[in-house]
Design a protein around this motif. Structure first.
Motif, mmCIF file in Angstrom:
data_model
loop_
_atom_site.group_PDB
_atom_site.id
_atom_site.type_symbol
_atom_site.label_atom_id
_atom_site.label_comp_id
_atom_site.label_asym_id
_atom_site.label_seq_id
_atom_site.Cartn_x
_atom_site.Cartn_y
_atom_site.Cartn_z
ATOM 1 N N ASP A 284 0.787 -1.261 0.036
ATOM 2 C CA ASP A 284 -0.009 0.050 -0.110
ATOM 3 C C ASP A 284 0.858 1.230 0.040
ATOM 4 O O ASP A 284 0.199 2.511 0.038
ATOM 5 C CB ASP A 284 -0.995 0.024 1.223
ATOM 6 C CG ASP A 284 -0.237 -0.075 2.580
ATOM 7 O OD1 ASP A 284 1.124 0.067 2.682
ATOM 8 O OD2 ASP A 284 -0.809 -0.195 3.576
ATOM 9 N N LYS A 285 2.259 0.919 -0.295
ATOM 10 C CA LYS A 285 2.971 2.219 -0.296
ATOM 11 C C LYS A 285 4.168 1.781 -1.465
ATOM 12 O O LYS A 285 5.325 1.953 -1.353
ATOM 13 C CB LYS A 285 3.696 2.579 1.086
ATOM 14 C CG LYS A 285 4.305 1.378 1.763
ATOM 15 C CD LYS A 285 4.900 1.936 3.069
ATOM 16 C CE LYS A 285 5.423 1.013 3.776
ATOM 17 N NZ LYS A 285 4.544 -0.018 4.432
ATOM 18 N N ASP A 482 -3.640 7.737 2.248
ATOM 19 C CA ASP A 482 -2.204 7.878 2.597
ATOM 20 C C ASP A 482 -1.541 8.296 1.306
ATOM 21 O O ASP A 482 -1.998 8.094 0.228
ATOM 22 C CB ASP A 482 -1.316 6.555 2.651
ATOM 23 C CG ASP A 482 -1.926 6.093 3.875
ATOM 24 O OD1 ASP A 482 -2.595 6.437 4.794
ATOM 25 O OD2 ASP A 482 -1.574 4.657 4.365
ATOM 26 N N VAL A 484 1.962 8.582 -0.321
ATOM 27 C CA VAL A 484 3.045 7.778 -0.513
ATOM 28 C C VAL A 484 4.216 8.645 -1.433
ATOM 29 O O VAL A 484 3.668 9.223 -2.367
ATOM 30 C CB VAL A 484 2.706 6.587 -0.997
ATOM 31 C CG1 VAL A 484 3.971 5.634 -1.363
ATOM 32 C CG2 VAL A 484 1.567 5.811 -0.158
ATOM 33 N N GLU A 489 5.386 5.881 3.031
ATOM 34 C CA GLU A 489 4.199 6.300 3.504
ATOM 35 C C GLU A 489 4.605 7.971 4.367
ATOM 36 O O GLU A 489 5.340 7.646 5.347
ATOM 37 C CB GLU A 489 3.193 5.589 4.442
ATOM 38 C CG GLU A 489 1.961 6.273 4.916
ATOM 39 C CD GLU A 489 1.433 5.602 6.066
ATOM 40 O OE1 GLU A 489 0.966 6.228 6.957
ATOM 41 O OE2 GLU A 489 1.708 4.297 6.370
ATOM 42 N N GLY A 492 -0.690 10.202 6.368
ATOM 43 C CA GLY A 492 -1.847 9.451 6.278
ATOM 44 C C GLY A 492 -3.262 10.175 6.975
ATOM 45 O O GLY A 492 -3.007 10.697 7.979
#
Length: 598
Positions: A284-285, A482, A484, A489, A492
């Motif tokens: 997710d980053k 978030d 990035v 990251e 957020g």
């Protein structure tokens, strides 16, 4: 009084008599003329001590490295051929007329321009380490970043409001640092993991736009980008949508980068749903500088004879992916085996691979011990979906989705950043910002056998997803986002829940009963009943942002007095024991840990 900082001397000061203060970086005796490189936070300047001035020369002969001195002299142009283009003062020097030792120094434990110092040495002698030019530059950069943030937010009407350092312990994902109360025996304060609840209360109180550059505390395992205490740019605002909040803070980061280091970031930042990021990059980053992505193969591996693939493909929550590495066919077997050892760190039990020697020949053009266990449809899917060409290498991940995502996601980054990746165009230098959006509200904790919040329990669900919290929590998405940058990251946030009934549904999904909710969050639940406005915000990691800007290896290089990876301060020797009297005042008695059983 100083005339100017030593490191700012230039041809603008020619023929002026200046007064300088600083530290002796180096003393050089060149056949009767003594040269002193004088240093302050702005840099170096050369001071010339001529034997024609006996009093000056006598003092200069006694001076050693790191002496703190005062110099009065005339600025003149350096002789032809002796200029130093690497420093601002490199065209000039100071002919010393007076020199005074303000304070001598013992012999330093290391040379300040030594580039091979261990981190233990640097942190033990942190005061001297902070005199080194890279550290001075890093901390001044940190100051500029903080000032740019303040100027930007002030112009938009944000108020800097302090929130408590001693507060109530609430579950936010990591262990709290606890502070015993002397007045209330047996009770504890907690140091805040973030000002989350207080900034929401400030929105309910009507302050509309809040920010704070504040310390946060988490008692968790440390690594390069973690510290037990870290600095957060904490922001909250009312009456704005998710899109509007993101726009404000995207622009803030763009302004900060432009004004602090002269970098122009993309406008606008691209946005990617969480599901897409996990599908393509397993993270997710994701670091978008790396030009590699996953290819999904779960559906075509269910009936292959290679049990590693078929077992993962048929298990609930299993996943099979390919990672095509253009030009990877040149990798040696030892290099491939090394990558296999690397992914084992992330729980992978192996790393299958196929070298594509001749894509036109199909199965016959492939080299790998697993090819014989794959049917023709699987081979065709691998070559077709990945777009593999002759000379390529394809790696595979097959396991539980989390293991695959972690292992192959890390492998993707490692290959991209490697010498091979850079040489073969798999890495594109620069700054690649990204918004990751539409996070899940919940994830299932197998060990606890219940759903837990992905961000925190005060995050608002997407419109229309409220009922999913009861019927299908795994499909419920959050108004969370978030920011990035290059695989880190850096910020957020989310839109918060402002209605008490929605907050209650979240607590129900998390199996936090009414009594527990009232005990832990009663003050927030009460506040939400008094016309709480729609609100949301974001928090940025100041340490991480400055680390990236400075090109430093660790956030410890941009924090004045950091802790080690064992959460210790080598400079002050903290933490340390306290005496029995202090413990008695706090109503605390220590119990030695029992020895481990054999």
């Amino acid at each position: 009084m100083r005339s100017c900082y030593t490191g700012r001397l230039s041809t603008e000061h020619l023929d002026q008599v200046v007064t300088l203060f600083g530290w002796v970086h180096r003393r050089r005796d060149h056949g009767g003329v003594i040269f002193i490189d004088l240093r302050d936070r702005e840099g170096l300047a050369q001071v010339v001590c001529d034997p024609d001035r006996p009093q000056v020369f006598e003092v200069a002969e006694r001076i050693r490295n790191e002496y703190c001195v005062k110099v009065v002299g005339t600025v003149r142009r350096r002789p032809e051929g002796t200029a130093n283009a690497n420093i601002r003062s490199g065209q000039v020097e100071v002919l010393c007329q007076q020199i005074e030792i303000l304070n001598p120094s013992v012999t330093p434990p290391f040379q300040l321009d030594d580039e091979n110092l261990s981190e233990t040495t640097r942190l033990t002698h942190r005061v001297l380490d902070l005199r080194r030019a890279p550290m001075q530059q890093n901390l001044m950069l940190r100051y500029r970043v903080a000032m740019e943030v303040r100027k930007y937010l002030d112009a938009l009407g944000f108020l800097d409001i302090e929130t408590p350092m001693l507060t109530r312990s609430t579950p936010e994902g990591a262990r709290d640092y606890l502070v015993p109360s002397r007045v209330h025996a047996g009770e504890f304060f907690a140091l805040p993991q973030s000002p989350q609840l207080f900034k929401q209360l400030l929105m309910v109180a009507g302050f509309d736009r809040y920010y704070q550059i504040t310390k946060c505390f988490r008692d968790e395992d440390l690594r390069a980008d973690r510290q037990p205490e870290f600095t957060q740019i904490d922001c909250e605002t009312s009456f704005l949508s998710e899109t509007e909040i993101r726009a404000i803070f995207e622009d803030m980061i763009r302004v900060v980068f432009r004004n602090a280091i002269g970098v122009e970031l993309a406008a606008p930042f691209p946005a990617m749903p969480y599901a897409e990021a996990m599908s393509l990059y397993g993270s997710d980053k994701p670091d978008l500088r790396v030009k590699l992505a996953f290819t999904e193969l779960t559906d075509v591996m269910k009936d292959v004879d290679f049990k590693v693939f078929s077992a993962a493909a048929n298990s609930e929550g299993g996943r099979v992916v390919a990672l095509r590495v253009p030009g990877g066919g040149e990798m040696t077997r030892s290099e491939i085996d090394g990558y296999g050892q690397f992914v084992a760190i992330y729980g992978a039990r192996g790393l299958a691979w196929i070298k594509v020697n001749d894509a036109a020949k199909g199965r016959e053009g492939l080299q790998s011990p697993i090819v014989k266990n794959l049917h023709d449809a699987a081979i065709a899917a691998i070559l077709g979906r990945t777009g593999a060409r002759s000379g390529d290498l394809v790696f595979f991940g097959a396991d539980r989705a989390k293991v695959v995502n972690d292992a192959i996601g890390a492998l993707r980054t490692k290959i991209g950043h490697s010498e091979f990746g850079r040489r073969n165009g798999l890495f594109e230098p620069g700054w690649r910002p990204l918004w990751v959006t539409d996070f899940p509200m919940f994830e299932y904790d197998e060990e606890a056998a219940r759903w837990v919040a992905v961000h925190h329990p005060f995050t608002s669900p997407k419109d229309g997803h409220e009922d999913l919290m009861e019927t299908d929590p795994g499909r419920c998405l959050a108004k969370a986002y978030d920011m990035v940058l290059n695989g880190w990251e850096i910020g957020g946030g989310s839109v918060r829940i402002h209605r008490e009934q929605v907050q209650s549904k979240v607590f129900q999904a998390l199996k936090i009963g009414p009594e527990e909710a009232r005990a832990k969050f009663g003050f927030l639940l009460d506040a939400l009943q008094y016309g709480a406005p729609p609100h949301g915000g974001i928090a940025f990691g100041l340490d991480r942002i400055v680390t990236m800007m400075a090109g430093a290896e660790s956030i410890r290089d941009v924090i004045a007095f950091p802790k080690t990876q064992r959460a210790q301060c080598l400079l002050t020797q903290a933490p340390s024991p306290v005496d029995e009297k202090q413990l008695r005042e706090l109503h605390i008695r220590l119990r030695l840990a029992e020895p481990a059983k054999a």
